[in-house]
Design a protein around this motif. Sequence first.
Motif, mmCIF file in Angstrom:
data_model
loop_
_atom_site.group_PDB
_atom_site.id
_atom_site.type_symbol
_atom_site.label_atom_id
_atom_site.label_comp_id
_atom_site.label_asym_id
_atom_site.label_seq_id
_atom_site.Cartn_x
_atom_site.Cartn_y
_atom_site.Cartn_z
ATOM 1 N N ASN A 178 0.751 -1.168 -0.098
ATOM 2 C CA ASN A 178 -0.051 -0.012 0.117
ATOM 3 C C ASN A 178 0.883 1.382 -0.001
ATOM 4 O O ASN A 178 1.239 1.908 1.086
ATOM 5 C CB ASN A 178 -0.793 0.010 1.238
ATOM 6 N N ASN A 223 0.455 3.681 -2.346
ATOM 7 C CA ASN A 223 -0.377 4.911 -3.380
ATOM 8 C C ASN A 223 -1.502 5.293 -2.284
ATOM 9 O O ASN A 223 -2.442 4.286 -1.965
ATOM 10 C CB ASN A 223 -0.586 4.540 -4.730
ATOM 11 N N ALA A 224 -1.930 6.470 -2.298
ATOM 12 C CA ALA A 224 -2.857 6.983 -1.554
ATOM 13 C C ALA A 224 -3.949 7.247 -2.707
ATOM 14 O O ALA A 224 -3.624 7.592 -3.727
ATOM 15 C CB ALA A 224 -2.722 8.389 -0.772
ATOM 16 N N PRO A 225 -5.235 7.077 -2.339
ATOM 17 C CA PRO A 225 -6.267 7.342 -3.302
ATOM 18 C C PRO A 225 -6.332 8.885 -3.738
ATOM 19 O O PRO A 225 -5.927 9.854 -2.803
ATOM 20 C CB PRO A 225 -7.588 6.717 -2.590
ATOM 21 N N ASP A 272 -7.171 4.436 -6.687
ATOM 22 C CA ASP A 272 -6.081 3.874 -6.306
ATOM 23 C C ASP A 272 -5.338 3.132 -7.073
ATOM 24 O O ASP A 272 -5.687 2.387 -7.656
ATOM 25 C CB ASP A 272 -6.527 3.384 -4.969
ATOM 26 N N ASP A 296 -2.977 1.189 -6.387
ATOM 27 C CA ASP A 296 -2.706 -0.122 -5.864
ATOM 28 C C ASP A 296 -3.799 -1.270 -6.308
ATOM 29 O O ASP A 296 -4.932 -0.817 -6.820
ATOM 30 C CB ASP A 296 -2.738 -0.141 -4.137
ATOM 31 N N GLY A 326 -7.237 -0.789 -1.987
ATOM 32 C CA GLY A 326 -7.988 0.353 -2.621
ATOM 33 C C GLY A 326 -9.251 0.497 -1.850
ATOM 34 O O GLY A 326 -9.293 0.945 -0.587
ATOM 35 N N PHE A 356 -13.146 3.336 0.210
ATOM 36 C CA PHE A 356 -12.490 4.740 0.529
ATOM 37 C C PHE A 356 -13.297 5.400 1.537
ATOM 38 O O PHE A 356 -14.360 5.307 1.579
ATOM 39 C CB PHE A 356 -12.205 5.540 -0.797
ATOM 40 N N ASP A 396 -7.468 4.846 2.106
ATOM 41 C CA ASP A 396 -7.889 3.640 1.379
ATOM 42 C C ASP A 396 -8.034 2.711 2.581
ATOM 43 O O ASP A 396 -8.002 2.930 3.687
ATOM 44 C CB ASP A 396 -6.895 3.274 0.354
ATOM 45 N N SER A 426 -3.440 7.786 3.114
ATOM 46 C CA SER A 426 -4.496 8.660 2.778
ATOM 47 C C SER A 426 -3.428 9.959 2.140
ATOM 48 O O SER A 426 -2.569 9.968 2.459
ATOM 49 C CB SER A 426 -5.148 9.184 4.025
#
Length: 828
Positions: free
Chosen positions: A503, A505-507, A531, A533, A538, A541, A587, A594
């Motif tokens: 994880n 990557n933030a959405p 996202d 990921d 993901g 959210f 996420d 985040s």
Amino acid sequence: MRGLLLLLSLLLLHTGRGEEQSSKCQGKMERQQQEEEEVEVVGVVGAAGEEGGVVLFQRQRRQKRNWLIPAISVAENDRGPFPKHLVQIKSNAHGKVHYSIVGPGADLNPIGVFIVDSVTGRLSVTKTLDRELVAEYLLKGHAVDVNGHPVENPVDLLIKVIDLNDNRPNFDATVFQGSVDEGSPPGTPVMTVTASDKDDALSANGMIRYRILSQIPKVPVDRLFTIDNTTGVISTIAAGLDRERTPQYMLVVQASDMEGDPDIGLKNMATAIVTVADKNDNPPEFTGITFRGTARENAVNVTVTTLTVTDTDEPGTPAWRARYVVRGGDPGKNFAVETDPRTNDGRLYVVKPLDFETSSVYKLVVAAENEVSLESAQFGPASTATVTVTVEDENEGPVFEPLLSEVKLPEGLPVGQRVTTLVARDPDTAQRQAVRYTKLWVPGDWLDIDPVSGQVTTAVVLDREAAALVHANTYTATFLATDDGSPVASGTGTLALRLSDINDNAPVVWPDEATACGVPGGAAVNVTARDADEDFNGSPFGFRLPPGNPALNNNWTVHRLDGSSSRLRARVALPEGIYSVPLLISDSGYPPASALSELRVTVCACDRNGDCVDRVDRAAGAGLGIGAVASIILSLLLLLLLLVVALLSAVHKRRRGRDLVAKRPLFDHDVLDNVFNYDEEGGGEEDRGDYDPAQLQLLSELLRLGAPYLKGPGVVHHPDEWPLVAEPCHPSRSGAPHPSDMGDFINEGLLTADSDTMAAPYDSLHVFHYEGSGSLAGSLLSSLDSLSSGGEGGGSGGSGDDHDYDRLNSWGPHFRKLADLYGCGCDD
């Protein structure tokens, strides 16, 4: 000389006997004729000395009778002297008789071979006869008186040529060709020789007999062949035919007539060639029992050695052609042999690469056999030989084990992290060479490799979401292994990294723009996110406003709708404009990621369908380009110009028909006349009602003042003002009445009214009340008012409520709206 005298004596004796037999036959025939015709005829046939026989006829009581002449025989090749007397024909008729003969040999071709004395009836031959040309002659004899009248019926004179043995037998060919398989048993037919003789085949002169005079060569015996003396069929009489020893025999054949009498028969000779056909009675044999050859390692289709055989059968035949088969010593099927069709040699070559490290020497067992089976059981089916093949070592490149290495690891590993160790083995174990590793193709240069150990480490932080380098969660790199041989050899190996997701990557909000209507109580939009990921890192959210911003919390609030979206709503009514709303989105990963994301919300005034209005202002406020603003303004101007064109066209048509409207009654039974009058009406009575005529005058003043948005190509000016420049031509509209003109005008006006929310409802009567100033004819609505006042006759006391407006329905579909307005029966 003595022989010649003996031959002449025999001929004279034969002639005398023939004449005596002819006389006897003639007497017998005369007696039969005498009995049938009851005629007494005396015939005397006797020898007439040395000149031949005489035929005498004696008539007693009746005239009707035939001559009886026996067959006449003449020996061929008689040399005369000529003419030579054969026989005398004679009639015993009283008076002087003349004799003649006709037919081939007399007066027909060949002419003049036979003649007759017209007075004595003596028949003679004038030349030497040849039986092979003409075997017999058939003549007719005639006897007439001095006046030319027949005294006897014509008689047939048959002259046969006696055959002599004056022709030798002739073979049909000088040389006869035949064949027989070697090893054939006695009695096997070989060929047939034929000969012919021109002499009489029914006599000994033409009866032919055959014999073999000689045989060359006379091996293995003097007489291998015999011949049927009557038919000429040659066949074997003994065994021992061997093509490899004697491929051909020559026979001298004799044909003789007189039934083969060796003393008096005539003879002729011909040659018969007997070819001994080959049979596979000899196997191919190798010229040696061992052969040697060399082959390079990893080489394909290279010749190792040439195998030679001998075969005594006939070259070029299936019994001679050899076929080679590797019977042993080749478990991997690395070798094959092909036959040279010209020399019958075998080429041993490599069909699959050889490995020196596996086997450096091969001992092959090769067999040679013919294309057809052997005829003799005393030989084996094939001959064999041993072939020793030595493999020459070649420097081979290192080989990765395995060629494709797969490693699973998570993304985000730090730089220098060990991934795996690649191993390449050098197949040249005897040479003890060192192997070095290098990078061949490493996308993005993410990995490093140790040149000695082959250990692979990370050069950058691995990112599964790098779409340009990672496909289907797999990163692929290729490495090179090189040895230090001479020449240098190398090999390649592939490394595939299966990257698992973390994880990292933030959405973010997506899309990052939204539009909301500025309704009382506050605007509202739905917000979604995405996202990079995988799904387990993901959604769902979480959406919330960032803390520490009271003004933001006072204006907006966020409520969750489902796992991937929420609703952003304004707490208060916001003026139109663009608002930037920050959102904090997280996420569902562990731990969750985040980030603060910004959403641009456009608040606008909306119509009944929820679409923003006043788009020109919004586009300008949002910073639209000059081209977009110009396009919007141009579209609005085109709509306005179309409306002006429609209004002016209708007014112009009304003016053209004002005289016709004045002269004809308003209500007529012809619907087309009514439509024509109403479509072409001009200015009429000043029946304005709710419509202000000053509006058209204002439009005329605007055109005259040169309003920029009412000029240009396609703008229809007021009828009182002509354009200063030439305008583009448009298709002219026919002036003939058409029921659709009124409907088109109403529809255009309806569209214009619907697009203007500030205007009064279109279904008022003000449009139809205006007829222009100075019109002599009233409009339809004013006529309706007149009818409501006084009716069609114009009398007083009439009421509009009493008029039947439903009659408008019969005028066509374009007048049904008026019928609904006036004929509904409701209070106005």
